[in-house]
Structures are given as C-alpha cells and as structure tokens.
Write a protein that holds these residues in place. Structure first.
Motif, PDB file in Angstrom:
ATOM      1  N   ASP A  66       0.885  -1.094  -0.053  1.00  0.00           N
ATOM      2  CA  ASP A  66      -0.101  -0.105  -0.002  1.00  0.00           C
ATOM      3  C   ASP A  66       0.741   1.416   0.122  1.00  0.00           C
ATOM      4  O   ASP A  66       0.413   2.279   0.261  1.00  0.00           O
ATOM      5  CB  ASP A  66      -0.935   0.082   1.111  1.00  0.00           C
ATOM      6  CG  ASP A  66      -0.068  -0.283   2.638  1.00  0.00           C
ATOM      7  OD1 ASP A  66       0.965  -0.117   2.257  1.00  0.00           O
ATOM      8  OD2 ASP A  66      -0.965  -0.072   3.607  1.00  0.00           O
ATOM      9  N   HIS A  67       2.195   0.955  -0.227  1.00  0.00           N
ATOM     10  CA  HIS A  67       3.111   2.184  -0.372  1.00  0.00           C
ATOM     11  C   HIS A  67       3.415   2.755   1.059  1.00  0.00           C
ATOM     12  O   HIS A  67       3.746   3.780   1.050  1.00  0.00           O
ATOM     13  CB  HIS A  67       2.883   3.280  -1.307  1.00  0.00           C
ATOM     14  CG  HIS A  67       3.396   3.127  -2.751  1.00  0.00           C
ATOM     15  ND1 HIS A  67       4.107   3.516  -3.394  1.00  0.00           N
ATOM     16  CD2 HIS A  67       2.686   2.120  -3.477  1.00  0.00           C
ATOM     17  CE1 HIS A  67       4.153   3.196  -4.524  1.00  0.00           C
ATOM     18  NE2 HIS A  67       3.472   2.299  -4.683  1.00  0.00           N
ATOM     19  N   LEU A  68       2.849   2.283   2.074  1.00  0.00           N
ATOM     20  CA  LEU A  68       3.356   2.775   3.479  1.00  0.00           C
ATOM     21  C   LEU A  68       4.396   1.957   4.287  1.00  0.00           C
ATOM     22  O   LEU A  68       4.290   0.775   3.984  1.00  0.00           O
ATOM     23  CB  LEU A  68       2.007   2.970   4.362  1.00  0.00           C
ATOM     24  CG  LEU A  68       0.781   3.919   3.777  1.00  0.00           C
ATOM     25  CD1 LEU A  68      -0.329   3.630   4.423  1.00  0.00           C
ATOM     26  CD2 LEU A  68       1.362   5.499   3.899  1.00  0.00           C
ATOM     27  N   PRO A  69       4.957   2.642   5.033  1.00  0.00           N
ATOM     28  CA  PRO A  69       6.034   1.985   5.897  1.00  0.00           C
ATOM     29  C   PRO A  69       5.082   0.714   6.491  1.00  0.00           C
ATOM     30  O   PRO A  69       4.052   0.976   7.528  1.00  0.00           O
ATOM     31  CB  PRO A  69       6.507   3.058   6.912  1.00  0.00           C
ATOM     32  CG  PRO A  69       6.380   4.326   6.346  1.00  0.00           C
ATOM     33  CD  PRO A  69       5.139   4.050   5.458  1.00  0.00           C
ATOM     34  N   THR A  70       5.901  -0.596   6.675  1.00  0.00           N
ATOM     35  CA  THR A  70       5.423  -1.492   7.595  1.00  0.00           C
ATOM     36  C   THR A  70       5.653  -1.694   9.181  1.00  0.00           C
ATOM     37  O   THR A  70       5.103  -2.393   9.816  1.00  0.00           O
ATOM     38  CB  THR A  70       5.922  -2.998   7.002  1.00  0.00           C
ATOM     39  OG1 THR A  70       7.163  -3.014   7.255  1.00  0.00           O
ATOM     40  CG2 THR A  70       5.429  -3.207   5.603  1.00  0.00           C
ATOM     41  N   GLY A  71       6.719  -0.899   9.446  1.00  0.00           N
ATOM     42  CA  GLY A  71       7.109  -0.585  10.613  1.00  0.00           C
ATOM     43  C   GLY A  71       8.440  -1.623  11.054  1.00  0.00           C
ATOM     44  O   GLY A  71       9.037  -1.404  12.034  1.00  0.00           O
ATOM     45  N   HIS A  72       8.869  -1.820   9.861  1.00  0.00           N
ATOM     46  CA  HIS A  72      10.157  -2.689   9.757  1.00  0.00           C
ATOM     47  C   HIS A  72      11.037  -1.939   9.200  1.00  0.00           C
ATOM     48  O   HIS A  72      10.881  -1.169   8.175  1.00  0.00           O
ATOM     49  CB  HIS A  72       9.999  -4.108   9.299  1.00  0.00           C
ATOM     50  CG  HIS A  72       8.967  -5.076   9.877  1.00  0.00           C
ATOM     51  ND1 HIS A  72       9.286  -5.617  10.973  1.00  0.00           N
ATOM     52  CD2 HIS A  72       7.847  -5.602   9.310  1.00  0.00           C
ATOM     53  CE1 HIS A  72       8.286  -6.508  11.288  1.00  0.00           C
ATOM     54  NE2 HIS A  72       7.422  -6.562  10.330  1.00  0.00           N
ATOM     55  N   ARG A  73      12.379  -1.896   9.711  1.00  0.00           N
ATOM     56  CA  ARG A  73      13.504  -1.295   9.015  1.00  0.00           C
ATOM     57  C   ARG A  73      14.495  -2.420   8.326  1.00  0.00           C
ATOM     58  O   ARG A  73      14.748  -3.275   8.889  1.00  0.00           O
ATOM     59  CB  ARG A  73      14.386  -0.565  10.025  1.00  0.00           C
ATOM     60  CG  ARG A  73      13.495   0.572  11.017  1.00  0.00           C
ATOM     61  CD  ARG A  73      14.124   1.416  11.885  1.00  0.00           C
ATOM     62  NE  ARG A  73      13.431   2.643  12.252  1.00  0.00           N
ATOM     63  CZ  ARG A  73      13.759   3.360  13.196  1.00  0.00           C
ATOM     64  NH1 ARG A  73      15.004   3.138  13.824  1.00  0.00           N
ATOM     65  NH2 ARG A  73      13.024   4.438  13.550  1.00  0.00           N
ATOM     66  N   THR A  74      14.749  -1.900   7.216  1.00  0.00           N
ATOM     67  CA  THR A  74      15.853  -2.712   6.554  1.00  0.00           C
ATOM     68  C   THR A  74      17.088  -1.942   6.137  1.00  0.00           C
ATOM     69  O   THR A  74      17.253  -0.797   6.382  1.00  0.00           O
ATOM     70  CB  THR A  74      15.048  -3.295   5.271  1.00  0.00           C
ATOM     71  OG1 THR A  74      14.968  -2.411   4.282  1.00  0.00           O
ATOM     72  CG2 THR A  74      13.734  -3.838   5.448  1.00  0.00           C
ATOM     73  N   ASP A  75      18.230  -2.770   5.646  1.00  0.00           N
ATOM     74  CA  ASP A  75      19.344  -1.973   5.051  1.00  0.00           C
ATOM     75  C   ASP A  75      18.989  -1.371   3.939  1.00  0.00           C
ATOM     76  O   ASP A  75      17.980  -1.940   3.147  1.00  0.00           O
ATOM     77  CB  ASP A  75      20.451  -2.953   4.783  1.00  0.00           C
ATOM     78  CG  ASP A  75      21.113  -3.633   6.177  1.00  0.00           C
ATOM     79  OD1 ASP A  75      20.912  -2.838   7.199  1.00  0.00           O
ATOM     80  OD2 ASP A  75      21.448  -4.812   6.007  1.00  0.00           O
ATOM     81  N   PRO A  76      19.390  -0.338   3.413  1.00  0.00           N
ATOM     82  CA  PRO A  76      19.162   0.535   2.303  1.00  0.00           C
ATOM     83  C   PRO A  76      19.285  -0.473   1.182  1.00  0.00           C
ATOM     84  O   PRO A  76      20.381  -1.319   0.853  1.00  0.00           O
ATOM     85  CB  PRO A  76      20.101   1.733   2.395  1.00  0.00           C
ATOM     86  CG  PRO A  76      20.328   1.745   3.501  1.00  0.00           C
ATOM     87  CD  PRO A  76      20.396   0.665   4.281  1.00  0.00           C
ATOM     88  N   ARG A  77      18.389  -0.266   0.255  1.00  0.00           N
ATOM     89  CA  ARG A  77      18.165  -0.988  -1.088  1.00  0.00           C
ATOM     90  C   ARG A  77      18.339  -0.318  -2.206  1.00  0.00           C
ATOM     91  O   ARG A  77      18.035   0.869  -2.079  1.00  0.00           O
ATOM     92  CB  ARG A  77      16.874  -1.868  -0.980  1.00  0.00           C
ATOM     93  CG  ARG A  77      16.712  -2.903   0.010  1.00  0.00           C
ATOM     94  CD  ARG A  77      15.294  -3.400  -0.062  1.00  0.00           C
ATOM     95  NE  ARG A  77      15.005  -4.239   1.150  1.00  0.00           N
ATOM     96  CZ  ARG A  77      14.034  -4.864   1.560  1.00  0.00           C
ATOM     97  NH1 ARG A  77      12.903  -4.595   0.669  1.00  0.00           N
ATOM     98  NH2 ARG A  77      13.644  -5.600   2.690  1.00  0.00           N
ATOM     99  N   PRO A  78      18.447  -0.810  -3.518  1.00  0.00           N
ATOM    100  CA  PRO A  78      19.075   0.118  -4.653  1.00  0.00           C
ATOM    101  C   PRO A  78      17.738   0.677  -5.125  1.00  0.00           C
ATOM    102  O   PRO A  78      16.614  -0.218  -4.823  1.00  0.00           O
ATOM    103  CB  PRO A  78      19.496  -1.280  -5.659  1.00  0.00           C
ATOM    104  CG  PRO A  78      20.136  -2.198  -4.785  1.00  0.00           C
ATOM    105  CD  PRO A  78      19.315  -2.210  -3.534  1.00  0.00           C
ATOM    106  N   GLY A  79      17.651   1.823  -5.741  1.00  0.00           N
ATOM    107  CA  GLY A  79      16.601   2.244  -6.424  1.00  0.00           C
ATOM    108  C   GLY A  79      16.076   1.399  -7.471  1.00  0.00           C
ATOM    109  O   GLY A  79      16.651   0.539  -7.955  1.00  0.00           O
ATOM    110  N   PRO A  80      15.159   2.106  -8.298  1.00  0.00           N
ATOM    111  CA  PRO A  80      14.367   3.634  -7.926  1.00  0.00           C
ATOM    112  C   PRO A  80      13.779   3.345  -7.042  1.00  0.00           C
ATOM    113  O   PRO A  80      13.174   2.217  -6.462  1.00  0.00           O
ATOM    114  CB  PRO A  80      13.808   3.599  -9.211  1.00  0.00           C
ATOM    115  CG  PRO A  80      13.458   2.078  -9.941  1.00  0.00           C
ATOM    116  CD  PRO A  80      14.554   1.447  -9.574  1.00  0.00           C
TER     117      PRO A  80
END
Length: 264
Positions: A172-186
């Motif tokens: 739904d394009h909203l944060p799930t509440g979990h944090r991850t390592d930064p991922r490649p874009g776009p």
C-alpha cells in the motif's frame, strides 16, 4: 498583500527564486546561473507538505481519543497535507526573503497557522516552516516536496546519500514498521538519517546541490523520468499515526531545510 508570484534574488551570480503564494505556497522556480533546477508546472516546483507528509493510511488518524477522517485525495489514502491546495497570504517580502502564512481550516479539524520563511543567499536557499495551534493541541508533520530536474544541460543527476536504514514499504506504499538495510532504487521510499538529512544531487560538469536538514527522515522519489524528489520531513509517511509530533498553543512544530549549491 497581493498573492501574485514573488521573485527573490541574491548574489552576483544570479540566484533567483520564484514563490507562488496562491498556488499552495510553493517554490515555483529556482534558477542558478540561468539553470532552472525545478520541474515546472502547477503541481511541481517545491510544495510544502503540512499538516502531514506523504500518505496517511485510509485518510484516518488518531487525534487524542478521536479518529479523524480526511478526504482521500490519493485513494485509498490522504496524501501530502492540505496547505499545498490552498492560497497562502504574503506577510512580508524583501529582496531575498519572503514570509508566507496559511490558516489551517476544513478539512483539517483544528484551527492553526502555518508560517513559511523563504530565504535566498548567493549559494543557498533556506526554507523554514512552523505550525502553531490556536486552541486545541493536535498531531502534525512538516515536510517539503521538491521536484528537481533529473536532467540539466544534457546530463542526468547522480544521487548520493548514506541512510542508516530504509523503511520497509508495504504493497500500500506505506511503511510496514520494519526497518531494512538500504536497497537499490528506483525509490518511492522513506529513509532514516539520525544525524540529519544530508543528500547530494550531482549533475556532472554542471552543478552539485546538497539538501540538508536537522530532521531525521527523508523520502526519495525517483520513479519518474523527468524529476528526482528529495523530501526532508519531521516523520515518516503515516506519521500522524506512527510517530505523531504534538503541536500545542505553547509549543509549535518547526523544521528547516537548506539547499546549497556549487557550480562544477
């Protein structure tokens, strides 16, 4: 005062900013040595996101013990606040500075005032915004949504930043509440930068632009061919629910971002 477009100038190198109070209090143009850095058009430039940033899930937020419903201007969510759709008042103008105000009103459930200061220097633009409550306290967010041209002078921008984490984005394009390592874009994603927002856009051989803020959250949106958006804000998307910042009659919410540039 009139709500016609305001032009600010600074320095011998011809830094110029256009401000459009009647079009959502947005920065409608930023020229550096004749180069226009912002995508043009009534939806673009750089608009203030207030009293919330990004998407609010289902347009609902908890206001004390009351669930408030906002219009779903990006179904199924409410997006980017109400002030970008309203006319702002020009409070003061000088050669290199403008002060705008906006009265919070329906559909926002609480009266209040937003003040935005646009201050231009020869090699930087500083935007400062505050939200004041007149009567009742309420949660709010502040942010800016600039649309920087992806291509300047025939070269594409390179984006450099080192976030501590990326907010996992749900379907739904909203944060799930979990944090991850930064991922490649776009990306159409929110990142955490605990030491403050610090993002560099470089058009090789043309210009380097740094977007900084004391705030710890930035949304990067680069899924369009025409533009790259770097959005400092006081909390993540859906932050009215997950990380509310309370505005009281004694304690306004304030935020600042600075864009600084140098020719290459």
């Amino acid at each position: 005062m009139s709500n016609e477009e305001i032009t600010l100038t600074a320095g011998d190198k011809g830094a110029k900013v256009r401000v459009s109070p009647s079009d959502g209090g947005r920065i409608s143009g930023l020229e550096v040595d004749g180069l226009e850095l912002l995508r043009q058009g009534p939806r673009f430039g750089c608009f203030p996101m207030v009293p919330w940033c990004g998407r609010t899930r289902d347009g609902r937020f908890l206001d004390g013990a009351t669930v408030r419903q906002l219009p779903l201007n990006s179904p199924p969510h409410a997006i980017h606040g109400t002030a970008r759709d309203g006319a702002w008042r020009t409070a003061r103008v000088a050669e290199d500075e403008a002060v705008l105000t906006y009265e919070l009103t329906d559909p926002w459930p609480h009266p209040g005032r937003v003040t935005q200061v646009v201050a231009l220097a020869e090699d930087s633009l500083t935007l400062t915004m505050s939200v004041e409550a007149y009567e009742d306290s309420f949660p709010a967010q502040i942010g800016w949504h600039p649309w920087f041209h992806r291509t300047l002078g025939g070269v594409d921008a390179r984006l450099d930043f080192t976030p501590a984490w990326q907010e996992e984005r749900g379907p739904d394009h909203l944060p799930t509440g979990h944090r991850t390592d930064p991922r490649p874009g776009p990306w159409d994603d929110c990142f955490g930068m605990p030491d403050g927002v610090d993002v560099t856009l470089t058009w090789p051989g043309r210009l380097e632009l740094k977007v900084t803020s004391r705030e710890q959250w930035v949304v990067v949106y680069d899924e369009q061919e025409e533009a790259v958006c770097v959005e400092p804000q006081t909390g993540p998307p859906n932050g009215l629910n997950t990380l509310p910042r309370l505005v009281t009659p004694l304690e306004p919410l304030e935020a600042t971002t600075t864009w600084s540039w140098r020719r290459l």
